[in-house]
Motif scaffolding. Structure first.
Motif, PDB file in Angstrom:
ATOM      1  N   THR A  53       0.844  -1.194   0.000  1.00  0.00           N
ATOM      2  CA  THR A  53       0.000   0.000   0.000  1.00  0.00           C
ATOM      3  C   THR A  53       0.883   1.249   0.000  1.00  0.00           C
ATOM      4  O   THR A  53       0.661   2.178  -0.782  1.00  0.00           O
ATOM      5  CB  THR A  53      -0.906   0.008   1.237  1.00  0.00           C
ATOM      6  OG1 THR A  53      -1.687  -1.185   1.256  1.00  0.00           O
ATOM      7  CG2 THR A  53      -1.819   1.214   1.238  1.00  0.00           C
ATOM      8  N   TRP A  76      -8.375   3.789  -6.249  1.00  0.00           N
ATOM      9  CA  TRP A  76      -9.104   3.026  -5.226  1.00  0.00           C
ATOM     10  C   TRP A  76     -10.490   3.610  -5.016  1.00  0.00           C
ATOM     11  O   TRP A  76     -10.708   4.811  -5.122  1.00  0.00           O
ATOM     12  CB  TRP A  76      -8.394   3.096  -3.880  1.00  0.00           C
ATOM     13  CG  TRP A  76      -7.243   2.182  -3.684  1.00  0.00           C
ATOM     14  CD1 TRP A  76      -6.904   1.101  -4.441  1.00  0.00           C
ATOM     15  CD2 TRP A  76      -6.251   2.274  -2.655  1.00  0.00           C
ATOM     16  NE1 TRP A  76      -5.764   0.517  -3.947  1.00  0.00           N
ATOM     17  CE2 TRP A  76      -5.351   1.213  -2.846  1.00  0.00           C
ATOM     18  CE3 TRP A  76      -6.052   3.130  -1.585  1.00  0.00           C
ATOM     19  CZ2 TRP A  76      -4.256   0.996  -2.013  1.00  0.00           C
ATOM     20  CZ3 TRP A  76      -4.968   2.923  -0.754  1.00  0.00           C
ATOM     21  CH2 TRP A  76      -4.084   1.863  -0.972  1.00  0.00           C
ATOM     22  N   ASN A  77     -11.441   2.758  -4.660  1.00  0.00           N
ATOM     23  CA  ASN A  77     -12.731   3.183  -4.097  1.00  0.00           C
ATOM     24  C   ASN A  77     -13.463   4.246  -4.910  1.00  0.00           C
ATOM     25  O   ASN A  77     -14.149   5.097  -4.352  1.00  0.00           O
ATOM     26  CB  ASN A  77     -12.528   3.728  -2.677  1.00  0.00           C
ATOM     27  CG  ASN A  77     -12.050   2.670  -1.711  1.00  0.00           C
ATOM     28  OD1 ASN A  77     -12.576   1.568  -1.683  1.00  0.00           O
ATOM     29  ND2 ASN A  77     -11.033   2.991  -0.932  1.00  0.00           N
ATOM     30  N   ARG A 453     -12.592  -0.592 -14.491  1.00  0.00           N
ATOM     31  CA  ARG A 453     -12.095  -1.046 -13.202  1.00  0.00           C
ATOM     32  C   ARG A 453     -11.970  -2.560 -13.161  1.00  0.00           C
ATOM     33  O   ARG A 453     -12.634  -3.276 -13.906  1.00  0.00           O
ATOM     34  CB  ARG A 453     -13.015  -0.584 -12.063  1.00  0.00           C
ATOM     35  CG  ARG A 453     -12.971   0.905 -11.810  1.00  0.00           C
ATOM     36  CD  ARG A 453     -13.660   1.273 -10.501  1.00  0.00           C
ATOM     37  NE  ARG A 453     -13.469   2.699 -10.227  1.00  0.00           N
ATOM     38  CZ  ARG A 453     -14.312   3.647 -10.600  1.00  0.00           C
ATOM     39  NH1 ARG A 453     -15.424   3.325 -11.231  1.00  0.00           N
ATOM     40  NH2 ARG A 453     -14.052   4.912 -10.341  1.00  0.00           N
ATOM     41  N   THR A 462      -5.758  -5.505  -3.535  1.00  0.00           N
ATOM     42  CA  THR A 462      -5.772  -4.045  -3.565  1.00  0.00           C
ATOM     43  C   THR A 462      -4.473  -3.446  -3.046  1.00  0.00           C
ATOM     44  O   THR A 462      -4.146  -2.309  -3.361  1.00  0.00           O
ATOM     45  CB  THR A 462      -6.943  -3.498  -2.728  1.00  0.00           C
ATOM     46  OG1 THR A 462      -6.784  -3.910  -1.359  1.00  0.00           O
ATOM     47  CG2 THR A 462      -8.268  -4.018  -3.237  1.00  0.00           C
ATOM     48  N   TRP A 465      -2.014  -4.254  -6.596  1.00  0.00           N
ATOM     49  CA  TRP A 465      -2.424  -4.275  -7.995  1.00  0.00           C
ATOM     50  C   TRP A 465      -1.929  -3.058  -8.764  1.00  0.00           C
ATOM     51  O   TRP A 465      -1.429  -3.175  -9.896  1.00  0.00           O
ATOM     52  CB  TRP A 465      -3.950  -4.389  -8.095  1.00  0.00           C
ATOM     53  CG  TRP A 465      -4.449  -4.244  -9.497  1.00  0.00           C
ATOM     54  CD1 TRP A 465      -5.026  -3.148 -10.065  1.00  0.00           C
ATOM     55  CD2 TRP A 465      -4.372  -5.224 -10.536  1.00  0.00           C
ATOM     56  NE1 TRP A 465      -5.320  -3.376 -11.385  1.00  0.00           N
ATOM     57  CE2 TRP A 465      -4.921  -4.653 -11.700  1.00  0.00           C
ATOM     58  CE3 TRP A 465      -3.890  -6.530 -10.586  1.00  0.00           C
ATOM     59  CZ2 TRP A 465      -5.014  -5.352 -12.896  1.00  0.00           C
ATOM     60  CZ3 TRP A 465      -3.970  -7.214 -11.781  1.00  0.00           C
ATOM     61  CH2 TRP A 465      -4.535  -6.632 -12.925  1.00  0.00           C
ATOM     62  N   ASN A 466      -2.065  -1.861  -8.195  1.00  0.00           N
ATOM     63  CA  ASN A 466      -1.715  -0.658  -8.940  1.00  0.00           C
ATOM     64  C   ASN A 466      -0.218  -0.383  -9.011  1.00  0.00           C
ATOM     65  O   ASN A 466       0.208   0.663  -9.500  1.00  0.00           O
ATOM     66  CB  ASN A 466      -2.449   0.544  -8.360  1.00  0.00           C
ATOM     67  CG  ASN A 466      -3.938   0.491  -8.640  1.00  0.00           C
ATOM     68  OD1 ASN A 466      -4.730   0.319  -7.717  1.00  0.00           O
ATOM     69  ND2 ASN A 466      -4.323   0.580  -9.892  1.00  0.00           N
ATOM     70  N   VAL A 473      -9.004  -0.311  -9.124  1.00  0.00           N
ATOM     71  CA  VAL A 473      -9.785  -1.387  -8.532  1.00  0.00           C
ATOM     72  C   VAL A 473     -11.040  -0.811  -7.890  1.00  0.00           C
ATOM     73  O   VAL A 473     -11.048   0.337  -7.445  1.00  0.00           O
ATOM     74  CB  VAL A 473      -8.966  -2.186  -7.499  1.00  0.00           C
ATOM     75  CG1 VAL A 473      -7.918  -3.022  -8.180  1.00  0.00           C
ATOM     76  CG2 VAL A 473      -8.322  -1.249  -6.491  1.00  0.00           C
ATOM     77  N   ARG A 475     -12.621  -1.654  -5.123  1.00  0.00           N
ATOM     78  CA  ARG A 475     -12.447  -1.404  -3.706  1.00  0.00           C
ATOM     79  C   ARG A 475     -11.045  -0.856  -3.459  1.00  0.00           C
ATOM     80  O   ARG A 475     -10.302  -0.631  -4.395  1.00  0.00           O
ATOM     81  CB  ARG A 475     -12.679  -2.688  -2.903  1.00  0.00           C
ATOM     82  CG  ARG A 475     -14.092  -3.230  -3.051  1.00  0.00           C
ATOM     83  CD  ARG A 475     -14.164  -4.688  -2.634  1.00  0.00           C
ATOM     84  NE  ARG A 475     -15.470  -5.245  -2.851  1.00  0.00           N
ATOM     85  CZ  ARG A 475     -15.940  -5.623  -4.041  1.00  0.00           C
ATOM     86  NH1 ARG A 475     -15.185  -5.513  -5.107  1.00  0.00           N
ATOM     87  NH2 ARG A 475     -17.160  -6.102  -4.168  1.00  0.00           N
ATOM     88  N   GLY A 476     -10.705  -0.689  -2.195  1.00  0.00           N
ATOM     89  CA  GLY A 476      -9.375  -0.198  -1.872  1.00  0.00           C
ATOM     90  C   GLY A 476      -8.920  -0.726  -0.543  1.00  0.00           C
ATOM     91  O   GLY A 476      -9.700  -1.318   0.208  1.00  0.00           O
ATOM     92  N   TYR A 477      -7.653  -0.472  -0.238  1.00  0.00           N
ATOM     93  CA  TYR A 477      -7.124  -0.913   1.046  1.00  0.00           C
ATOM     94  C   TYR A 477      -7.812  -0.169   2.186  1.00  0.00           C
ATOM     95  O   TYR A 477      -8.191  -0.748   3.194  1.00  0.00           O
ATOM     96  CB  TYR A 477      -5.621  -0.684   1.090  1.00  0.00           C
ATOM     97  CG  TYR A 477      -5.043  -0.826   2.467  1.00  0.00           C
ATOM     98  CD1 TYR A 477      -5.003  -2.071   3.080  1.00  0.00           C
ATOM     99  CD2 TYR A 477      -4.564   0.272   3.165  1.00  0.00           C
ATOM    100  CE1 TYR A 477      -4.483  -2.216   4.360  1.00  0.00           C
ATOM    101  CE2 TYR A 477      -4.043   0.139   4.437  1.00  0.00           C
ATOM    102  CZ  TYR A 477      -4.007  -1.108   5.028  1.00  0.00           C
ATOM    103  OH  TYR A 477      -3.509  -1.244   6.294  1.00  0.00           O
TER     104      TYR A 477
END
Length: 900
Positions: A53, A76-77, A453, A462, A465-466, A473, A475-477
């Motif tokens: 992250t 994210w998100n 996405r 998450t 991935w990026n 994505v 969702r996110g961390y």
């Protein structure tokens, strides 16, 4: 001769002290290198899921370094502003390293340097209090060999938490310098600013593990230890609170803004966050800090007793601030262990704060050694010598040679919360193994294509991935940007969950899934159990063992120039949420219509807004229905839901073809349909779900059709009274429902009711058959340009934020909240080329807090440089407090005299 010896001492003693100081700092640095840095910088693979992250953010900042208020994170998100998301100050502090090192190298070096700063500042703190170089060095060696300092970094890879630990000893250092030099406020201000910066760095940890213990020390010292000049002491506390808050505004404001929906609001349900004792204490803190602080305190109490026997005075009140602060901090793991802090402990489990306990216990020991020396210089020297002599035999380390020192036991090499152990071979150039990458990622997946996405229920994905792809994505961390974002992400999760859809008709499951794929701009899904029921060949264009790609007709891109017509929702947030959930069951996605969130009240609608939207949907709204009449007459289409409306008006305007509204309730259907209407003739009311809510009769409304004309159609009747009406009004069309149809549909997930709802919505909007001709260029996260023709709006599927500004052919244009907390920009009809510019500028809120924080730091810096100004400010604050105290004392004395 004596004078020359005295001058020589004045020269040599500071010089000798300086040499000892530098030797001590050098030794600490050497041991830091041997114990942590050399080991950590040469790990065979990174440690901890949170590490990736941090590395994702480091990569973003290496490519793009925006000003904090105008930074936008799109990966994210559903996107969100930089301020208020993951702890961002870490990466600005890391920025100088990113200029000449890779993100991985910069992150690693920054992490270990932050730990070095913690040890150096701790040494200076212990030295400031104990006034003894060797005691300070011994206490620092205990910290160096305690795994409490390294837990966050070497267990979960929590870089942002680990790198903020140095704020506590640094703030206490300047606070104790203030205690030693109380006439100047310079050190108090510096201590406050350090606390404020820690608040920006990591708000939650700062409040609990930096600001709280520092505040306890200051308050205890000011109000208990130093009882004289009480007004002056109170002014010190007020200055500290104000300065800390002002210099940490950028951390304080977003933290409280997100408390209600972040991961801190979730609940702990396992022993890892409650604490496993004594194992966790032994493993991550050790007993040595407790033994040293405890024994030294016992010796201080013994000295106090001896002094009392010989009728001499020895004040030990200076131990109270640190003792109280240690006790207060230890209440956190105690409360977590008793399950009293489940929400906090789920995110900040007790092991993450053992380093703060360590600092306070060792600082207390430094204070105790100082008191022992004050009691008797020789006894203090004897105790210090004994402490230093015993220490090498009890420290949990070994020195194999002058170039080798290590902890016993070793750091964790397979820590919990880590990403899969092969991930580094895919994502990091320093470790890359092509065979692993080919196995996990399909060759057809273009990582530089962020139009869609990726959806996955794998939380660890998450984290990393990026690092290999620009594809965002779902969702996110961390939690979503706001409560709405989090709610819609959770809705996606439950909608695709097999366990949550046991009794839902298969067609509705499929409709809802496809609607949400489109609504979130999902183009890729991970092949996991989470998506098992959706593995149908007609959905996917490409497959691999790991990832599948959806066909274009089942989704749409994140930035979507569209010809679909918008429908403006008028009502409260709860009503809008119900409307979207009902809409999802119909799968009337963004290729057919765009749901746009409008105001709660009709009175908030301007003629310009009404002219922009050809259709309105009113549910749980406020305002006078008279405002709809001109809109309907000019060709607007309206769905008006009056069932169970808390703001229901019992009379229709005279221009509308219905009279009174009557509220009723029933527990069974007795429906009749109009067999000639195309909207309902294929609907079987016998298939409707029960007319009940929580086993109580359902509330609904009926209408008096006495004013209706020949064109008015009663689509549904309940007990012979109209409950769903279709009424053309000049050029427009009005549907009026009293069933509370959206809520009944969402409550029961009924296929027949869904078909009825879809028929009505398809009447409200014209389903487009044209495709836009447009080109989308996203220069970075904050700047987008769209050029083309034949589209009437842009559906931007990232979280709505007032900081996004739009220009159409260089003219400012409104940005509306739409869909699942996303954005919609309507385009005026024109045959000419359209040039739309979208830019995230930060919004008023971000910039005002940024400038408040910046201005506060400037003002505080001036006060630090010119301490006389601070003294005047303190006098200004303490003067009314002194008058108040004097008045109160005078009153008490008068009362005592009268009573006497």
């Amino acid at each position: 001769m004596d004078l020359s010896n005295l001058n020589l001492k004045k020269i040599l003693l500071p010089f000798l002290s300086l040499i000892i100081l530098f030797i001590s700092l050098g030794l600490i640095t050497y041991l830091w290198w041997q114990i942590l840095a050399n080991w950590y910088l040469h790990l065979p693979s990174p440690i901890g899921g949170d590490y990736y992250t941090g590395l994702t953010y480091a990569k973003y900042f290496a490519q793009h370094l925006p000003l904090p208020p105008s930074g936008w994170l799109a990966f994210w998100n559903g996107g969100g502003p930089l301020i208020g998301g993951y702890q961002w100050l870490t990466f600005y502090l890391m920025a100088p390293l990113l200029f000449f090192a890779t993100p991985l190298q910069a992150l690693n070096w920054y992490s270990v340097i932050a730990i070095l700063l913690f040890h150096l500042f701790s040494y200076l703190l212990y030295l400031q209090i104990s006034k003894n170089y060797f005691v300070a060095l011994g206490l620092t060696l205990i910290g160096l060999t305690s795994q409490a300092v390294y837990y966050q970094l070497t267990s979960g890879g929590m870089i942002t938490g680990s790198s903020m630990q140095f704020y506590l000893p640094l703030s206490l250092l300047f606070l104790y310098r203030h205690f030693d030099l109380p006439k100047s406020y310079r050190n108090l201000l510096i201590s406050s600013v350090i606390c404020g910066l820690s608040l920006i760095h990591h708000p939650a940890m700062s409040l609990l593990f930096v600001i709280l213990p520092v505040s306890v020390v200051l308050v205890t010292r000011s109000l208990i230890v130093s009882t004289s000049r009480i007004a002056h002491r109170v002014s010190e506390i007020l200055i500290f609170i104000f300065t800390t808050s002002a210099s940490g505004t950028l951390g304080l404001w977003p933290f409280f803004n997100q408390m209600s929906f972040s991961e801190i609001a979730t609940t702990c349900d396992n022993s890892q966050c409650w604490g496993i004792y004594p194992f966790h204490l032994e493993r991550w803190l050790g007993w040595l800090p407790f033994i040293v602080s405890g024994l030294s305190l016992l010796f201080v109490l013994g000295a106090k007793l001896v002094y009392r026997i010989f009728k001499r005075s020895l004040s030990i009140r200076s131990t109270m601030p640190l003792l109280f602060a240690s006790v207060v901090l230890l209440l956190y793991p105690f409360g977590a262990y008793l399950h009293l802090l489940n929400s906090l402990a789920n995110s900040l489990f007790p092991r993450r704060m053992f380093w703060a306990v360590l600092v306070l216990l060792l600082t207390l020991a430094a204070q105790n050694f100082k008191l022992l020396t004050r009691a008797n210089r020789y006894f203090g020297w004897l105790m210090s010598t004994a402490f230093i002599s015993i220490l090498p035999f009890v420290l949990p380390w070994q020195v194999n040679s002058l170039t080798s020192a290590s902890l016993i036991p070793k750091f964790l090499t397979d820590p919990p919360n880590a990403a899969p152990n092969y991930i580094h071979k895919i994502i990091l150039p320093e470790y890359r193994d092509i065979s692993y990458k080919n196995e996990q990622l399909p060759a057809w997946l273009t990582p530089e294509n962020p139009q869609y996405r990726l959806d996955s229920n794998d939380a660890t994905l998450t984290h990393w991935w990026n690092l290999i792809s620009d594809i965002p994505v779902t969702r996110g961390y961390t939690s979503g940007f706001n409560a709405k974002s989090s709610d819609w992400t959770y809705y996606l999760q439950t909608a695709l969950s097999v366990d949550a859809n046991q009794n839902v008709p298969p067609q509705l499951i499929e409709n809802r899934a496809r609607f949400l794929f489109d609504a979130f701009g999902i183009g890729f899904v991970v092949n996991d159990k989470y998506h098992t029921d959706l593995q149908k060949e007609e959905l996917y264009a490409k497959y691999s063992n790991r990832i599948s790609q959806l066909k274009p007709q089942f989704t749409s891109p994140i930035i979507e120039p569209t010809t679909a017509l918008p429908i403006l929702f008028i009502g409260d947030d709860s009503g809008y949420s119900t409307f979207i959930r009902a809409l999802a069951l119909t799968n009337l996605n963004s290729s057919k219509l765009i749901p746009v969130k409008g105001p709660t009240s009709l009175s908030k609608l301007s003629p310009t807004i009404l002219a922009t939207f050809p259709s309105l949907f009113l549910y749980r709204f406020q305002g006078d229905l008279k405002l709809l009449v001109p809109y309907l007459k000019s060709g607007g289409k309206v769905f008006l839901e009056l069932g169970s409306n808390p703001n229901l008006s019992h009379k229709f305007p005279s221009d509308l073809p219905l009279a009174r509204v009557k509220e009723k309730s029933a527990s069974a259907w007795n429906l009749q349909i109009d067999p000639d209407s195309k909207l309902v003739k294929q609907i079987d009311p016998q298939q409707f779900s029960p007319l009940l809510y929580q086993n109580q009769p359902w509330k609904y409304s009926t209408f008096d059709p006495s004013k209706s004309n020949a064109n008015t159609t009663v689509l549904l009747r309940q007990d012979e009274e109209p409950v769903l009406v279709d009424a053309p009004i000049e050029k427009g069309r009005l549907f009026v429902s009293g069933l509370n149809l959206p809520f009944h549909l969402v409550e029961y997930l009924n296929q027949e009711e869904t078909s009825l709802f879809a028929n009505i919505l398809e009447t409200l909007v014209i389903i487009p058959n044209l495709y836009p001709q447009a080109q989308v260029i996203r220069y970075n996260s904050e700047k987008i340009e769209i050029t083309g023709k034949k589209f009437n709006g842009v559906y931007f599927k990232e979280n709505f934020h007032p900081g996004w500004q739009a220009k159409i052919n260089d003219t400012a244009a409104p940005v509306f909240e739409a869909g699942l907390n996303f954005m919609y920009i309507p385009i005026p009809q024109t045959p000419n080329q359209i040039h739309l510019q979208l830019e995230f500028t930060g919004g008023f809120g971000n910039w005002i807090w940024f400038y408040i924080n910046l201005l506060s730091l400037v003002v505080i810096s001036v006060l630090i440089l010119f301490p006389k100004l601070t003294h005047n400010l303190s006098s200004f604050i303490s003067l009314p407090l002194s008058k108040l105290a004097s008045k109160r004392i005078s009153t008490l004395q008068t009362d005592e005299h009268l009573n006497y």
